[in-house]
Design an enzyme around this catalytic site. Structure first.
Site, PDB file in Angstrom:
ATOM      1  N   ASP A  39      36.769  40.553  43.756  1.00  0.00           N
ATOM      2  CA  ASP A  39      36.073  40.156  42.544  1.00  0.00           C
ATOM      3  C   ASP A  39      35.079  41.213  42.134  1.00  0.00           C
ATOM      4  O   ASP A  39      35.013  41.618  40.976  1.00  0.00           O
ATOM      5  CB  ASP A  39      35.312  38.849  42.764  1.00  0.00           C
ATOM      6  CG  ASP A  39      36.242  37.663  42.743  1.00  0.00           C
ATOM      7  OD1 ASP A  39      35.971  36.700  43.462  1.00  0.00           O
ATOM      8  OD2 ASP A  39      37.239  37.724  42.004  1.00  0.00           O
ATOM      9  N   ASP A  45      46.029  35.809  39.403  1.00  0.00           N
ATOM     10  CA  ASP A  45      45.054  35.056  40.170  1.00  0.00           C
ATOM     11  C   ASP A  45      45.176  33.578  39.850  1.00  0.00           C
ATOM     12  O   ASP A  45      45.239  32.725  40.733  1.00  0.00           O
ATOM     13  CB  ASP A  45      43.651  35.557  39.787  1.00  0.00           C
ATOM     14  CG  ASP A  45      42.625  35.252  40.849  1.00  0.00           C
ATOM     15  OD1 ASP A  45      41.431  35.354  40.542  1.00  0.00           O
ATOM     16  OD2 ASP A  45      43.016  34.897  41.958  1.00  0.00           O
TER      17      ASP A  45
END
Lengths: 258, 432
Positions: free
Chosen positions: B351, B259
């Site tokens: 998330d 990420d």
């Protein structure tokens, strides 16, 4: 019986704290954030003290029960001191972040006063401390079992719940008094908070004798409550006005010092 | 998928139900997938990253000083409120996952069945071999995610919208029908309820059909939010069940690193995706982004705004929370849109999924609540810090790394250090 014990002890331990949270903190996003940050700081202090304790246990004699108990007592004292140190560190951080807060909020003035921060951070410490002390015990109380089957006290769950409630409220009062003392540079008050925390923790060393540990703890809770009330700006006049609902705006912002 | 360009459209939006695909918002999740068995689980990283960009333009680079200050004020203005608007759904998702793990034993049972993405077994005798297998599993999983992301970027670049749309619909179909059917079955087994197939059929049909409508078309905002939280929780549960122990931890760590790299590096796929969307002035697929409020601002940024791609991208990319930014900019360019209402925040479902995987695994292993609580607080603080950094740096910051790093540190340290200490204290009933 187990569900009754579980719910009863949960509400005893967390009732006042959750009520405080719901009525005073839940609606303000900034307060919630600082509550969680306070909980985080407490957690970090616990982590450090556990680390030191763990290392000391590894290098000690694991067979000797007396030594292990001594190390545990050392761990408790260290943990209390670290918690207060982190409370001070949190205070410093909050002071520094004041300007940032100004920008983060919607008003031009300070969005949250240092007194509110003291209350919220104290409660954050309290929540985390209470949760870590009692959640596993509550989880065990749901399941089948006999309390004190090996000769320990039968009032284990109940006394744990009452002790937890006292600790949570105490943390909140300590937070208020501590921050106020730091603001006014009254170091004796800071020392008094640290000492009272140590006293409360050391009282629990007598623990199966609950009279000896719970009663003084509640006395200290009551005294700290009064001290916190006065240091937060309360007074008998305020209290009277509040209780008789005569003063609409009894909040600190409009309090005229007498 | 086209942004509404006129005030009329926004007017209509107000009177209509909130569309799931917010035309003005570019939230996009390149990875639609959620169904691990069939597609790439990659959604996650992309989602977060994706969040944003198209919106608008991010860049205040060339704008005036005034505009910059105004932007900053508006940005920070919504800061605390938006943090809470994210705390609540993240907390709810974690609560659903932890409650399921603690009550339905199916999801925490050891199983030899594995996803095709993690082919190496962890049932080996030596520690070194097990570690090696988990690292290999991680490498495979991450490469699948990278490949899927790149595929998505390519598809998007060549304007194969229908294909992406179809892919998204297929994945959410699978989640809403198949996985929820399995979940319901396990819940019934746990509580020993005998339910007949027609009833289950009706329940699942209603649940799934309404979910598809809410997520891909229009629906009441809260229902849509609830569905998104539920599908994230379902996905997290699947991961918790089928990822082998050590692989799960290594994958969590690796995905955070990925990420970080994909968002911050100039050649990262997400960044490219965002920039492409900005160039075209289009919103990215909004189907898999959690939105916390209605977006009433008007269409895409004006051409002037589109020249400042970098800034927005960053913000959006980070977690798609920053819708405040793009909206703000748009309202700047359209002064009549003085919409001071809450612009809300968006957060990618990936998330939610990975945070819940972390907390769920903490709850599943050990049966100790302190570890779960510690991970929960750590993740929330990571989220808060990420948002704070975002507000300070105004650059793309990935949402996963800080939270997952805190979560992992607290998981391992609480499990190994704090737990014995607290157990000993509780045994003697000492309080600290």
């Amino acid at each position: 019986m187990t569900a009754a014990v579980f719910f009863g002890c949960t509400f005893i331990a967390f009732g006042p704290a959750i009520a405080l949270f719901l009525f005073t903190i839940a609606r303000e996003p900034l307060r919630v954030i600082f509550l969680i940050a306070g909980a985080f700081f407490w957690l970090v202090s616990l982590l450090l003290s556990s680390l030191v304790w763990f290392i000391s246990v590894q290098i000690s004699n694991k067979e000797s029960a007396a030594q292990q108990k001594g190390l545990l007592i050392f761990g408790v004292v260290l943990s209390v001191l670290l918690q207060e140190t982190f409370r001070f560190a949190y205070y410093k951080l909050l002071k520094k972040a004041n300007e940032g807060l100004l920008a983060l909020s919607q008003e031009e003035t300070m969005p949250i006063s240092i007194r509110q921060l003291a209350y919220v951070s104290g409660l954050g410490f309290g929540f985390m401390s209470g949760a870590f002390s009692v959640v596993n015990i509550l989880a065990d109380s749901v399941g089948p079992g006999t309390v004190g089957i090996h000769g320990d006290s039968q009032h284990y769950f109940l006394s744990s719940a009452f002790m937890t409630m006292a600790i949570i409220l105490l943390h909140m009062f300590w937070g208020v008094v501590f921050f106020d003392a730091c603001e006014k540079q009254r170091w004796w008050a800071v020392a008094a908070v640290v000492i009272s925390h140590l006293v409360v923790s050391c009282l629990t060393f007598q623990n199966p004798e609950y009279i000896a540990s719970l009663v003084p703890t509640y006395v200290i809770l009551f005294l700290m409550g009064i001290w916190a009330f006065y240091s937060a700006g309360g007074s008998l006049r305020n209290l009277k006005l509040c209780l008789t609902c005569k003063d609409k705006d009894f909040l600190l912002a409009n309090h005229r010092p007498r | 998928m086209n942004a509404s360009d006129t005030d009329d459209d926004s007017y209509n939006e107000r009177s209509a139900l909130v569309p799931a695909e917010n035309p003005t918002v570019p939230s996009y999740s390149p990875e639609p997938d959620h169904t691990p068995p069939n597609s790439s689980p990659a959604k996650r990283p992309q989602v977060t990253r994706r969040a944003g960009p198209p919106a608008a333009d991010g860049g205040s680079g060339s704008s005036d000083q005034d505009v910059d200050l105004e932007d900053e004020e508006l940005t920070l203005k919504y800061g605390a409120k938006h943090v809470i608007m994210l705390f609540i759904p993240v907390t709810l998702c974690m609560i659903v996952v932890v409650a399921t793990i603690k009550s339905v034993s199916f999801y925490s049972e050891k199983t030899d069945q594995r996803l095709i993405y993690t082919p190496f077994s962890e049932n080996t005798s030596s520690v070194g071999r097990r570690l090696l297998n988990s690292v290999l599993n991680t490498i495979i999983m991450i490469s699948v995610i990278v490949v899927m992301t790149i595929l998505l970027v390519v598809l998007y670049k060549y304007r194969c919208y229908r294909f992406i749309q179809g892919w998204l619909i297929l994945s959410s179909l699978m989640l809403l029908f198949w996985f929820s059917f399995m979940y319901l079955g396990e819940v019934f087994k746990t509580y020993n309820l005998a339910v007949d197939y027609p009833t289950v059929g009706v329940i699942i049909w209603n649940f799934g059909a309404v979910g598809m409508i809410c997520i891909h078309w229009k629906g009441p905002l809260q229902l849509q939010q609830a569905y998104l939280i539920l599908i994230s929780a379902l996905m997290a549960l699947v991961f918790i069940k089928y990822l082998p122990e050590w692989s799960a931890w290594v994958i969590l760590g690796a995905i955070s690193v990925y990420d970080l790299v994909a968002v911050l590096s100039p050649k990262g796929p997400l960044r490219m995706l965002v920039e492409t969307a900005q160039e075209r002035n289009e919103p990215i697929f909004p189907a898999l982004i959690y939105s916390s409020a209605m977006m009433w601002t008007v269409g895409m940024a004006s051409p002037a705004d589109a020249q400042q791609p970098g800034h927005e991208t960053d913000e959006e990319a980070e977690q798609s929370n920053r819708w405040a930014e793009p909206e703000r900019r748009q309202s700047r360019s359209l002064p009549e849109e003085e919409l001071e209402e809450d612009r809300g925040v968006k957060l990618g479902l990936g998330d939610f999924i990975f945070y819940s995987v972390l907390v769920g695994k903490a709850a599943a292993t050990g049966g100790d609540w302190n570890t779960t609580l510690a991970c929960f607080v750590a993740i929330l603080i990571g989220l808060c810090l990420t948002l704070l950094l975002l507000a300070i740096f105004k650059r793309a910051l990935p949402a996963l790394p800080i939270s997952i790093a805190f979560g992992l540190v607290f998981y391992f340290s609480t499990d190994f250090l704090v737990q014995p200490f607290m157990d000993n204290l509780a045994a003697h009933q000492f309080y600290i």
